[in-house]
Every structure is written in structure tokens, then in C-alpha cells.
Design a protein around this motif. Sequence first.
Motif, short mmCIF file in Angstrom:
data_model
loop_
_atom_site.label_atom_id
_atom_site.label_comp_id
_atom_site.label_asym_id
_atom_site.label_seq_id
_atom_site.Cartn_x
_atom_site.Cartn_y
_atom_site.Cartn_z
N ILE A 105 -1.57 -5.04 -6.97
CA ILE A 105 -2.75 -4.41 -7.55
C ILE A 105 -3.06 -3.11 -6.81
CG2 ILE A 105 -5.23 -4.65 -7.93
CD1 ILE A 105 -4.72 -7.66 -8.25
N ILE A 106 -3.05 -3.18 -5.49
CA ILE A 106 -3.35 -2.00 -4.67
C ILE A 106 -2.32 -0.91 -4.91
CG2 ILE A 106 -3.56 -1.17 -2.30
CD1 ILE A 106 -4.66 -4.00 -1.63
N ARG A 107 -1.06 -1.30 -4.97
CA ARG A 107 0.01 -0.33 -5.17
C ARG A 107 -0.10 0.33 -6.54
NH1 ARG A 107 4.01 -3.57 -4.63
NH2 ARG A 107 3.82 -3.71 -2.39
N SER A 108 -0.42 -0.45 -7.56
CA SER A 108 -0.53 0.14 -8.91
C SER A 108 -1.71 1.10 -8.99
CB SER A 108 -0.65 -0.96 -9.96
OG SER A 108 -1.91 -1.58 -9.89
N VAL A 109 -2.82 0.76 -8.33
CA VAL A 109 -3.97 1.67 -8.31
C VAL A 109 -3.60 2.97 -7.60
CG1 VAL A 109 -6.25 2.02 -7.29
CG2 VAL A 109 -5.75 -0.08 -8.52
#
Length: 152
Positions: A105-109
Motif C-alpha cells: 500500500i505504501i509503495r503504491s501510494v
Amino acid sequence: MDEEFEPRAICVKDISADDFIKAYAEHLKNSDKFELPVWVDTVKTAVFKELAPYGEDWYYIRAASIARKVYLRPGTGVGALQRWYGGSYRRGTRSEHFRKASAGIIRSVLMQLQEMRVVEPTGNGGRRMTRVGQQDLDRIAGAAYREKFEDE
């Protein structure tokens, strides 16, 4: 001495985190550059969570929070953000242990913010704000600050 009060520019540090995150999440939601992934309604935010988030706008709120974190601490990477959003994994009668948040999730954001030219990678693997991203966040913080204090 009677000095004129000269208003100064408002930045992200001058406004409460809650007010800024709400305003920036609304900006991201209205932006056509920031898109929701297809898995956003089924994914959990961490291994220690039992259910996916209830709110419809949770992805925009998390993105605004990540952008604020990168603004305040340049060079922050995925691992540091995983520890920030991590929490206690309650294992029933056994003792609790700390678990990190979901890196995907953090990487996609961060990748979407990078496509919007809000953040850029640093040499050591972290991220930092671009000049355009900093101006954008400061502009939104100033608008939220004025909106809050015009009501009072």
C-alpha cells in the motif's frame, strides 16, 4: 512601538495534522491524476488488522498522511513508513508483538505521488518532496488554515 503585523506564509508545519490530511485527501480525491487501485476495497492495511478499512476514502487519507510524513522528514522510505503505520498484533492469550504495516500500500501510494511529481527518490532509497510538491502542499495547507480561522 506600533509595528504593522505582516502575515507570513503558512506551511504544512503551521497547521494541525488532522486538518491538513483532510484537506489534502480531498484534493487528491478531486484530482484526476491520483487513481484508486482495483484492490483498494479488499486489502487489509497490515497483518495485525482483522478487516479492511470501512471508510471509502481511506486510501486518499493514507496517501495524504504519507505525503505529510515525507514533507516533514525528507529521505523517508517504505521501511520507515511501515514502522510508523505498524502496530500491536494481538494474538489472543499469548503476548502481543509489534508488526509492520503493509509495504504494498505504501509503495503504491509513493509511486503515484512520484508520477504526480510530488515526491522524488533520493540516492539512499528514500523519498523527498519536489519543489512543485512542496509548493502544492504549502498552498493546500494555507487554504485549510485560512478556512479554519475564517470560521472563528
